[in-house]
Write an enzyme that holds these catalytic residues in place. Structure first.
Site, PDB file in Angstrom:
ATOM      1  N   HIS A   1      -6.587  -3.163 -33.094  1.00  0.00           N
ATOM      2  CA  HIS A   1      -7.668  -2.439 -33.289  1.00  0.00           C
ATOM      3  C   HIS A   1      -8.658  -2.778 -34.369  1.00  0.00           C
ATOM      4  CE1 HIS A   1      -9.773   1.491 -33.924  1.00  0.00           C
ATOM      5  NE2 HIS A   1      -9.422   1.527 -35.444  1.00  0.00           N
TER       6      HIS A   1
ATOM      7  N   ASN B   1     -13.244   2.887 -40.929  1.00  0.00           N
ATOM      8  CA  ASN B   1     -12.642   2.948 -39.468  1.00  0.00           C
ATOM      9  C   ASN B   1     -13.656   3.584 -38.500  1.00  0.00           C
ATOM     10  OD1 ASN B   1     -10.882   2.894 -37.558  1.00  0.00           O
ATOM     11  ND2 ASN B   1      -9.067   4.099 -38.349  1.00  0.00           N
TER      12      ASN B   1
ATOM     13  N   CYS C   1     -13.606   0.145 -30.524  1.00  0.00           N
ATOM     14  CA  CYS C   1     -13.576  -0.046 -31.686  1.00  0.00           C
ATOM     15  C   CYS C   1     -14.127  -1.751 -32.143  1.00  0.00           C
ATOM     16  CB  CYS C   1     -12.088  -0.085 -32.246  1.00  0.00           C
ATOM     17  SG  CYS C   1     -10.839  -1.269 -31.210  1.00  0.00           S
TER      18      CYS C   1
ATOM     19  N   GLN D   1     -15.650   6.587 -32.555  1.00  0.00           N
ATOM     20  CA  GLN D   1     -15.812   6.251 -31.157  1.00  0.00           C
ATOM     21  C   GLN D   1     -15.159   7.138 -30.114  1.00  0.00           C
ATOM     22  OE1 GLN D   1     -12.549   3.286 -32.519  1.00  0.00           O
ATOM     23  NE2 GLN D   1     -12.019   3.596 -30.367  1.00  0.00           N
TER      24      GLN D   1
END
Length: 330
Positions: A279, A298, A142, A136
């Site tokens: 997050h 992630n 996110c 990102q």
């Protein structure tokens, strides 16, 4: 004025150090700068080097303790090594507000309790449901990456084709659904946008890591969903069973603690990690070794964690991971 502020900040950091810059780390510092494309002014380099060395000492101490069994995971220096806590925390923008319960125009389907018996371990990556790890960058997007990951999995389930979808489409176009571009949002709001409009592919609407005008074209959309379901909060058994039954699920975690920030390997069990989430990430599986764990994708690139992934302790609501699991209905 800016130079004065930099010098003041530098003096504050210097005063907090008990030892000077370590010459033994010179080579490692230069390699790290090259790896991450870091370039500094002469004044700023000293400031960033000291932050980096502070983090190096924290990581080394943690890993020494891990060797004697004090921790279940190890840490490693990464792209965040020269950031202040304030700079790092600015990237953590997934909204934690409970107001999502009262959003208008977003129907929540009733919970379906007829789930198959889940095996002891499962990993959707082995079945083609998960695209490569993305990054990102400096945009607080996110939520879009977590939503897209869940949509990509469901699209594969329907079509047998793993197609990277566009996070930029959501960053630029889901503002009317209370998302905030590079300043945070929620995956479920992304699903609501996609249920009304659809979403384009990453190839046709590439990621730029900044907010731009909405360039969505309905004629070239690649996916659409009917809505979304939320997994019952804090029930990790149902969460596990649903993950096995449905596919990858968007979740939120608290990523503030240095243990998450610099995670490298092992199963993250950090009692001091807050349950207040900030997050968004993607749960893609689960397993068990010395601890039960979630397999989490992630959006910080492959240089972070286990090639972009983290194993998070399961059964403890680690870092708030069981607070708000959500997935699209295709």
């Amino acid at each position: 004025m800016q130079m004065k502020l930099i010098l003041m900040a530098l003096c504050a950091v210097v005063s907090s150090f008990k030892q000077p810059l370590s010459t033994e780390l010179d080579g490692i510092w230069e390699e790290w700068k090259t790896q991450h494309g870091k370039q500094y002014s002469k004044v700023d380099e000293g400031f960033r080097r000291m932050i980096w060395e502070t983090n190096q000492r924290l990581i080394r101490q943690h890993n020494l303790e891990a060797e004697i069994g004090k921790h279940t995971f190890t840490l490693g220096i990464n792209q965040f090594g020269d950031m202040t806590n304030k700079e790092y925390n600015a990237l953590l923008t997934a909204n934690d507000a409970e107001e999502v319960k009262s959003l208008d125009g977003i129907p929540l389907s009733k919970w379906n309790c007829s789930l198959s018996a889940a095996p002891e371990t499962w990993d959707w990556r082995q079945y083609g449901y998960v695209t490569p790890v993305k990054n990102q960058g400096s945009c607080g997007s996110c939520y879009a990456f977590a939503a897209v990951g869940a949509l990509e999995g469901q699209l594969f389930k329907q079509t047998g084709t793993l197609l990277p979808l566009s996070e930029q489409n959501l960053v630029d176009c889901s503002g009317d659904y209370h998302n905030n571009g590079c300043d945070g949002g929620l995956a479920m709001r992304c699903f609501s946008y996609v249920s009304d409009h659809g979403i384009m592919s990453e190839r046709k609407y590439p990621y730029t890591a900044e907010v731009g005008p909405c360039e969505y074209q309905n004629a070239t959309k690649e996916a659409w969903c009917k809505g979304f379901n939320r997994v019952p909060s804090l029930d990790e058994k149902v969460f596990r069973d649903t993950l096995y039954e449905v596919g990858p699920i968007a979740v939120s975690v608290n990523a503030t603690h240095p243990s998450f920030k610099f995670y490298k390997d092992g199963v993250l069990y950090e009692p001091d990690c807050s349950k207040r989430t900030n997050h968004a990430v993607l749960a893609v599986g689960y397993g068990s070794s010395y601890l039960d764990y979630w397999i989490v994708k992630n959006s910080w690139g492959t240089g972070w964690g286990r090639d972009g992934y983290i194993l998070m302790a399961r059964g403890y609501n680690q870092c708030g991971i069981a607070r708000r699991p959500v997935y699209p209905i295709m």
